[in-house]
Design an enzyme around this catalytic site. Structure first.
Site, short mmCIF file in Angstrom:
data_model
loop_
_atom_site.label_atom_id
_atom_site.label_comp_id
_atom_site.label_asym_id
_atom_site.label_seq_id
_atom_site.Cartn_x
_atom_site.Cartn_y
_atom_site.Cartn_z
N HIS A 1 0.83 -1.21 0.00
CA HIS A 1 0.00 0.00 0.00
C HIS A 1 0.87 1.26 0.00
O HIS A 1 2.00 1.24 0.47
CB HIS A 1 -0.89 0.03 1.25
CG HIS A 1 -2.13 -0.78 1.13
ND1 HIS A 1 -3.33 -0.40 1.66
CD2 HIS A 1 -2.37 -1.96 0.50
CE1 HIS A 1 -4.25 -1.29 1.40
NE2 HIS A 1 -3.69 -2.26 0.69
N GLU B 1 -6.46 -0.85 -5.90
CA GLU B 1 -7.42 -0.03 -5.17
C GLU B 1 -7.07 1.44 -5.38
O GLU B 1 -5.90 1.81 -5.37
CB GLU B 1 -7.36 -0.34 -3.67
CG GLU B 1 -7.63 -1.77 -3.29
CD GLU B 1 -7.23 -2.02 -1.85
OE1 GLU B 1 -8.00 -1.64 -0.95
OE2 GLU B 1 -6.14 -2.58 -1.63
#
Length: 321
Positions: free
Chosen positions: A38, A107
């Site tokens: 991330h 994402e």
């Protein structure tokens, strides 16, 4: 027997701590490990987002047995697929064959940082399919040039090739991604114990291949403290991936989960130190056909007691599955 893994959660711990945690997971007897990739945490209370690939390099040197895996890397926005191929090949060499490359369509939370926009889901899957083709061609050796709908590669080559290359896993959340994984992946990745995801994978060529799930848990001898911590840091997870893939930042996740109560989180995530409750949470994955389940211990400062408890009590109970 279901293999039980440990998750290095980059959203809740710094890089040095993550390496220490996976060393502890190896010592505790976990069968494999995975790491999230991330650029943002889901919620500000998690507080971290170190570069997963640097952590993996350090983990490969700090451990000797436990397999490593990205869960998952998006090879289409922040990273060009040719760069992902080089990183994965290097990790496979550093880990002496212990690395698996988990890929997904991404994402918005993480991929927005490069300013490339966020297209519809079907476009993201088209990009993922093209990226996997590029990565596999580079893993095969020699020079690769590619001029496709989404990516260009000009005379690329991996000069340090592992043998064999890392297996490729693809994350799925619905029929289209399951079919893609069945055609292209060596293993399938999911975060929900849904039989239909595995059925779609099998129907398109995935039968007999590994299938890896993931489950958040929150160990603490004080169950009330575990529930409070799970609500503070993981209430976003109850939103589902169709929502979570689209939100652009921690503020959006906080707003989306504003009405999620602690009891809602406690119903979805095993909290406390009841081994049977943790086993009950893992069982749906085994019954759905998953061969591996990676546990996420919630709370970056609560890994060591979890690892000690897991090694002594939880892992023996889960291996009965």
């Amino acid at each position: 027997m279901v293999r039980i893994g440990y998750t290095m959660m980059t959203e809740q711990a710094g890089p040095r701590e993550l390496v220490s945690h996976v060393v502890g997971a190896e010592r505790a007897g976990f069968d494999f490990s995975v790491i999230s990739d991330h650029s943002f945490p889901w919620l500000e209370s998690q507080g971290h987002a170190p570069y997963a690939w640097s952590v993996l390099g350090a983990a490969a040197q700090a451990t000797s047995r436990i397999p490593l895996m990205t869960y998952v890397t998006c090879p289409t926005f922040r990273y060009h697929p040719a760069v992902v191929a080089q990183k994965a090949a290097t990790l496979q060499i550093l880990s002496e064959g212990r690395f698996r490359l988990g890929l997904g369509s991404g994402e918005n939370l993480n991929e927005h940082v490069v300013g490339a926009g966020w297209p519809a889901a079907h476009v993201r899957l088209e990009m993922l399919e093209e990226a996997v083709d590029i990565i596999r061609r580079l893993f095969a050796g020699g020079y690769v040039s590619h001029h496709g709908a989404h990516f260009d590669v000009e005379n690329a080559r991996l000069w340090d090739l592992p043998g064999p290359p890392p297996p490729i896993g693809i994350a799925v959340s619905g029929p289209r991604s399951s079919a893609l994984a069945g055609r292209l992946a060596d293993l399938v990745i999911a975060t929900e114990p849904k039989r239909e995801l595995l059925a779609g994978f099998d129907a398109h060529g995935g039968a007999g291949k590994p299938r890896v799930g993931q489950l958040p848990v929150c160990y603490d001898p004080d169950r009330a403290a575990a529930v409070a911590r799970a609500h503070d840091q993981f209430r976003w997870a109850l939103g589902g991936w169709k929502v979570n893939a689209e939100l652009p930042g921690p503020e959006g996740f906080a707003q989306a989960a504003a009405h999620t109560r602690p009891e809602d989180v406690a119903d979805a995530i095993p909290c406390g130190d009841d081994v049977d409750a943790f086993v009950r949470a893992v069982r749906p994955y085994a019954e759905a056909g998953f061969t591996e389940v990676a546990l996420v211990q919630i709370g970056g400062d609560h890994q060591e007691p979890f690892l000690e408890w897991a090694g002594a009590e939880l892992l023996p109970a889960l291996r009965a599955l």
